[in-house]
Structures are given as C-alpha cells and as structure tokens.
Write a protein that holds these residues in place. Structure first.
Motif, PDB file in Angstrom:
ATOM      1  N   GLU A  37       0.783  -1.134   0.060  1.00  0.00           N
ATOM      2  CA  GLU A  37       0.008   0.007  -0.180  1.00  0.00           C
ATOM      3  C   GLU A  37       0.711   1.349  -0.016  1.00  0.00           C
ATOM      4  OE1 GLU A  37      -2.928  -0.124   3.359  1.00  0.00           O
ATOM      5  OE2 GLU A  37      -3.767  -2.245   2.494  1.00  0.00           O
ATOM      6  N   LYS A  38       2.021   1.293   0.292  1.00  0.00           N
ATOM      7  CA  LYS A  38       2.994   2.175   0.166  1.00  0.00           C
ATOM      8  C   LYS A  38       2.522   3.628   0.994  1.00  0.00           C
ATOM      9  CE  LYS A  38       6.130   0.598  -2.750  1.00  0.00           C
ATOM     10  NZ  LYS A  38       5.533  -0.629  -3.115  1.00  0.00           N
ATOM     11  N   PRO A  39       2.297   3.421   2.423  1.00  0.00           N
ATOM     12  CA  PRO A  39       1.653   4.678   3.220  1.00  0.00           C
ATOM     13  C   PRO A  39       2.587   5.860   3.142  1.00  0.00           C
ATOM     14  CG  PRO A  39       2.597   2.678   4.685  1.00  0.00           C
ATOM     15  CD  PRO A  39       2.666   2.311   3.241  1.00  0.00           C
ATOM     16  N   ASP A  40       2.033   6.660   3.375  1.00  0.00           N
ATOM     17  CA  ASP A  40       2.538   8.055   3.516  1.00  0.00           C
ATOM     18  C   ASP A  40       3.559   8.153   4.809  1.00  0.00           C
ATOM     19  OD1 ASP A  40       1.660   9.461   1.082  1.00  0.00           O
ATOM     20  OD2 ASP A  40      -0.190   9.090   2.058  1.00  0.00           O
ATOM     21  N   LEU A  41       3.044   7.596   5.994  1.00  0.00           N
ATOM     22  CA  LEU A  41       3.748   7.798   7.249  1.00  0.00           C
ATOM     23  C   LEU A  41       3.275   6.411   8.060  1.00  0.00           C
ATOM     24  CD1 LEU A  41       4.164  10.841   9.308  1.00  0.00           C
ATOM     25  CD2 LEU A  41       2.847   8.905  10.531  1.00  0.00           C
ATOM     26  N   ILE A  42       4.230   6.101   8.909  1.00  0.00           N
ATOM     27  CA  ILE A  42       4.035   4.775   9.829  1.00  0.00           C
ATOM     28  C   ILE A  42       4.391   5.314  11.081  1.00  0.00           C
ATOM     29  CG2 ILE A  42       4.741   2.568  10.283  1.00  0.00           C
ATOM     30  CD1 ILE A  42       5.808   2.333   7.507  1.00  0.00           C
ATOM     31  N   LEU A  43       3.457   4.781  11.982  1.00  0.00           N
ATOM     32  CA  LEU A  43       3.538   4.873  13.656  1.00  0.00           C
ATOM     33  C   LEU A  43       3.750   3.700  14.252  1.00  0.00           C
ATOM     34  CD1 LEU A  43       0.365   7.544  14.457  1.00  0.00           C
ATOM     35  CD2 LEU A  43       3.090   7.990  14.240  1.00  0.00           C
ATOM     36  N   LEU A  44       4.735   3.432  14.650  1.00  0.00           N
ATOM     37  CA  LEU A  44       5.322   2.258  14.982  1.00  0.00           C
ATOM     38  C   LEU A  44       5.651   2.211  16.438  1.00  0.00           C
ATOM     39  CD1 LEU A  44       6.440  -0.625  13.879  1.00  0.00           C
ATOM     40  CD2 LEU A  44       8.502   0.574  13.395  1.00  0.00           C
ATOM     41  N   ASP A  45       5.180   1.179  17.210  1.00  0.00           N
ATOM     42  CA  ASP A  45       5.288   0.497  18.424  1.00  0.00           C
ATOM     43  C   ASP A  45       6.637  -0.203  18.738  1.00  0.00           C
ATOM     44  OD1 ASP A  45       5.024   0.156  21.140  1.00  0.00           O
ATOM     45  OD2 ASP A  45       3.780  -1.475  20.955  1.00  0.00           O
ATOM     46  N   LEU A  61      12.570  -1.955   6.814  1.00  0.00           N
ATOM     47  CA  LEU A  61      11.835  -0.726   5.804  1.00  0.00           C
ATOM     48  C   LEU A  61      12.852   0.008   5.148  1.00  0.00           C
ATOM     49  CD1 LEU A  61       8.832   0.433   8.239  1.00  0.00           C
ATOM     50  CD2 LEU A  61       8.839  -0.655   6.003  1.00  0.00           C
ATOM     51  N   LYS A  62      13.906   0.473   5.952  1.00  0.00           N
ATOM     52  CA  LYS A  62      14.870   1.118   5.526  1.00  0.00           C
ATOM     53  C   LYS A  62      15.900   0.437   4.469  1.00  0.00           C
ATOM     54  CE  LYS A  62      13.039   4.513   7.662  1.00  0.00           C
ATOM     55  NZ  LYS A  62      12.291   5.433   6.771  1.00  0.00           N
ATOM     56  N   GLU A  63      15.940  -0.675   4.517  1.00  0.00           N
ATOM     57  CA  GLU A  63      16.839  -1.407   3.796  1.00  0.00           C
ATOM     58  C   GLU A  63      15.993  -1.848   2.295  1.00  0.00           C
ATOM     59  OE1 GLU A  63      17.789  -5.093   5.781  1.00  0.00           O
ATOM     60  OE2 GLU A  63      19.469  -4.147   6.852  1.00  0.00           O
ATOM     61  N   ASN A  64      14.732  -1.456   2.263  1.00  0.00           N
ATOM     62  CA  ASN A  64      13.849  -1.978   1.009  1.00  0.00           C
ATOM     63  C   ASN A  64      13.677  -0.335   0.514  1.00  0.00           C
ATOM     64  OD1 ASN A  64      11.569  -1.632  -0.648  1.00  0.00           O
ATOM     65  ND2 ASN A  64      11.054  -3.665   0.452  1.00  0.00           N
ATOM     66  N   GLN A  65      14.417  -0.542  -1.046  1.00  0.00           N
ATOM     67  CA  GLN A  65      14.667   0.482  -1.906  1.00  0.00           C
ATOM     68  C   GLN A  65      13.243   1.374  -1.770  1.00  0.00           C
ATOM     69  OE1 GLN A  65      17.549   1.751  -2.890  1.00  0.00           O
ATOM     70  NE2 GLN A  65      16.835   3.394  -3.772  1.00  0.00           N
ATOM     71  N   ASP A  66      12.248   0.522  -2.035  1.00  0.00           N
ATOM     72  CA  ASP A  66      10.860   1.161  -2.200  1.00  0.00           C
ATOM     73  C   ASP A  66      10.008   1.871  -1.139  1.00  0.00           C
ATOM     74  OD1 ASP A  66      10.942   0.546  -5.074  1.00  0.00           O
ATOM     75  OD2 ASP A  66       9.879  -1.485  -4.481  1.00  0.00           O
ATOM     76  N   LEU A  67      10.516   1.329  -0.019  1.00  0.00           N
ATOM     77  CA  LEU A  67      10.048   1.751   1.228  1.00  0.00           C
ATOM     78  C   LEU A  67      10.896   2.524   2.310  1.00  0.00           C
ATOM     79  CD1 LEU A  67       8.365  -1.764   2.383  1.00  0.00           C
ATOM     80  CD2 LEU A  67       7.352  -0.093   0.877  1.00  0.00           C
TER      81      LEU A  67
END
Length: 377
Positions: free
Chosen positions: A54-62, A77-83
């Motif tokens: 879904e490629k969200p615009d922002l993630i709130l993460l516990d 997430l940061k290792e994924n080029q698309d995300l």
C-alpha cells in the motif's frame, strides 16, 4: 488543524503498528478525525507486507511487540529501496534516552512516549507529512528539470548538428557556383541548383519543426476541436507528400470512408498526417507503397493508420522512438535527413486530443504508425 488540512486536497495514508488493540483503536480514531486514511495492523511482519503493498505516507510504530520488535521493522523498511523514504514515528512506553537514540538510529524521524497527548501526536504527524509532501514535490521538480534539460540539450543538438550540416552543404554549393560558374557545364549547374534546393528544403522543414515544437512547449498552438469529416483532411494533408512520392515512385493510397467523422482540430490533424506520410515516403524505397486508412473502433474513437512497405525499424529503435533526448535520427532510402523531432511533435499533438500514437515495425518489412482521435458524441 482542520483548516490546515483543507488547504491541501491530498488525503494521506497512515499505517499504525501496535500489538495492543486499544492503542490501535485510539490512535486510529484520533487520526481519522484529522482527515487521514488509517490502516491499523497488530504486528511487525504484517506491517511490512502491508507497507510493501500500500506504500503509506507515514508509519506510526510501536517498539515492544512479539516476534519482531519495532527496531527490526524499521530496519527492514529502510533496507527496502521502495519503502525507505516513508517516515517512521516511534510511539512507545520506553522513555530511556538509549531507546530513543536507538529508534532514531534505526531510521525513525521522531519519537513519542506513551501515554501520548492527542495534540502532540497530531502536531508531529502533520509536521512530518508536510515534510514528506515537500520532499515529493522537490523530487517531482527535479525530474521535471531533468526532462527540461534533456529537451534543451536535444534542441541545441539539432541546431548544432542537424541544422548545421544541410546549411553548410548549401553554403558550399553557393561557393561552387560563385567561383566555378564560368567553367561549369549546364548539366553541372542544374545538378548543383537541384542539390541547393534539396538542402534549402531540408533546412526549412527542420526550422518549421523546431518552431512548432517551441510554440507547443510554450502553449502557443491554438486548439479548436470541432466535428469534421476525416477524408477531406487526409486528402489535403497528402498534397505536400505527393511530389517526393512521385519522384521516388512511391504509391500513396488513401482508404478512408467518406463520411467518417472525428472531433478534432483540423490544422493539428493535418500536421500529424503530413509528418507521418512524409516519414513513410522518406523511408520507403523506389516502387514502394504507403497506405493511409481509418476506421471507427466502436469506443468513441477513430483509428488512423499510416502504413508503409519501407525499410522498417528494429524493436530497440521503436522503443525509444518518441523519447526526447534519445538519438533516433537516420537517413531515408535516398539520403533524406531525419531528426525524429517530427514524430515527437506528432505524439504531443495526438495526446492533446486525448488520443494515442503508437508504432509497429520490423526491419525490412515496413512500419505502421497508428493514432486515435475522438469521434463526435
């Protein structure tokens, strides 16, 4: 807060990741009240799958979740080029400085401690979404600038090379006439004048294309579509191609129904057909054939085809045919010059009508350029 959201018509998508259902429910309600689309998920693995889809615009993460904690989710997430460009805000009961630093080092852009305050959450979410939107706008502007620079480079390349070459040839022939005229036979004079005429026509045609492209880029070409019969447009458009076709012995056939109607700008459609027919003649050898046909497709469009029995093109050439900044120029079957700029102009003019221009070709088997125009409703 609502008034700020109303200034921007974009509806942002936020992914909330927390293994505690009540947190998902409360955060979701807060953010939905601000006008955001919210997608709650209960664990890290599902969060990664949803983010990839879904490629969200922002993630709130516990942070504290079973199987995969928030640090690991953020790292993946940061290792994924698309995300990797999706901003991550950690929301956690952990409030030690070491945990906050670890969260930021893992790729988070912010950190909110539980129990959270509604105004703090909404303010930080709004701030990072605005930053994200600005980053995207900068990226879009960067890509647009790259396109403009490519177009500028192509423009200068055409002026420096394609316009210079025939003009230098023309200049050279005038020098020959000036210096050698008393010693030339009449047949040589005629051949020189014939070559001068060919060079002058080449320069003129190229200048016309350049000027039309420049006017189109500046939005100066008028666009006045109307309900018109297609056959008269085709007949008039073919006139300029008849002379070179007769000289080369290329037959031009028009197979267009007399009462077929289109909703189009007459001058623009004539420009497209003239370019396509002239190109077809240029790349068709002696004794070849060029056919212009048209038919209603049944989907409120009319399909026009310009097909030739010429030298054709490779698949690689077809794939870059309408790209600005890609070298596609080559000579016709009798040395006629071509820059490829005319086809790019045709594509833009067809798309101005909401239509599509496409090409099918095979080396040694000819080419078929087909474009669509709207039919009257």
């Amino acid at each position: 807060m609502h008034s700020e959201r109303e200034k921007n018509s974009t509806v942002f998508n936020i992914l909330i990741v927390d293994d505690f259902p009540l947190n998902l429910q409360v955060l979701g309600a807060i953010l939905e009240a601000e006008g955001y689309n919210v997608r709650p998920v209960p664990n890290g693995r599902l969060a990664l799958r949803v983010a990839g889809k879904e490629k969200p615009d922002l993630i709130l993460l516990d942070i504290m979740m079973p199987e995969m904690d928030g640090f690991e989710v953020c790292r993946q997430l940061k290792e994924n080029q698309d995300l990797r460009d999706i901003p991550v805000i950690f929301i956690s009961a952990l409030n030690n400085t070491s945990d906050i630093v670890r969260a930021l080092k893992s790729g988070g852009v912010d950190y909110i401690t539980k129990p959270f305050q509604i105004k703090e959450v909404t303010a930080r979410v709004s701030t990072h979404l605005q930053i994200q939107q600005q980053r995207r706008e900068i990226e879009w502007q960067r890509r647009e600038l790259q396109i403009l620079n490519a177009e500028k480079d192509k423009f200068y390349s055409i002026i420096a090379h394609d316009l210079r070459s025939p003009f230098m040839g023309f200049l050279g022939m005038t020098r020959i006439l000036d210096e050698e005229l008393p010693r030339l036979e009449m047949a040589e004079v005629r051949n020189t004048i014939k070559d001068m005429r060919s060079s002058a026509e080449t320069v003129y045609g190229l200048l016309e294309n350049l000027l039309q492209w420049a006017r189109m880029e500046q939005g100066l070409i008028p666009f006045n579509p109307e309900e018109v019969q297609l056959r008269p447009i085709v007949d008039e458009s073919m006139v300029t191609a008849l002379e070179p076709a007769v000289i080369k012995g290329v037959e031009i056939i028009a197979d267009v129904p007399d009462h077929l109607l289109v909703f189009a700008d007459v001058n623009i459609v004539q420009t497209v057909i003239r370019n396509l027919v002239s190109n077809a003649v240029k790349f068709t050898p002696q004794g070849g054939k060029v056919t212009i046909s048209a038919k209603a497709t049944g989907g409120n469009t009319v399909e026009i085809s310009v097909k030739d029995s010429g030298i054709g093109m490779s698949r690689a050439m077809v794939e870059v045919l309408f790209r600005f900044g890609v070298e596609t120029n080559r000579q016709g079957t009798e040395g006629e010059p071509s820059t490829g700029l005319g086809l790019i102009i045709c594509k833009d003019l067809v798309e101005k009508h909401g239509g599509e221009l496409r090409a099918e070709s095979a080396e040694g088997k000819g080419s078929d350029f087909t474009f669509t125009l709207p039919s009257p409703i």
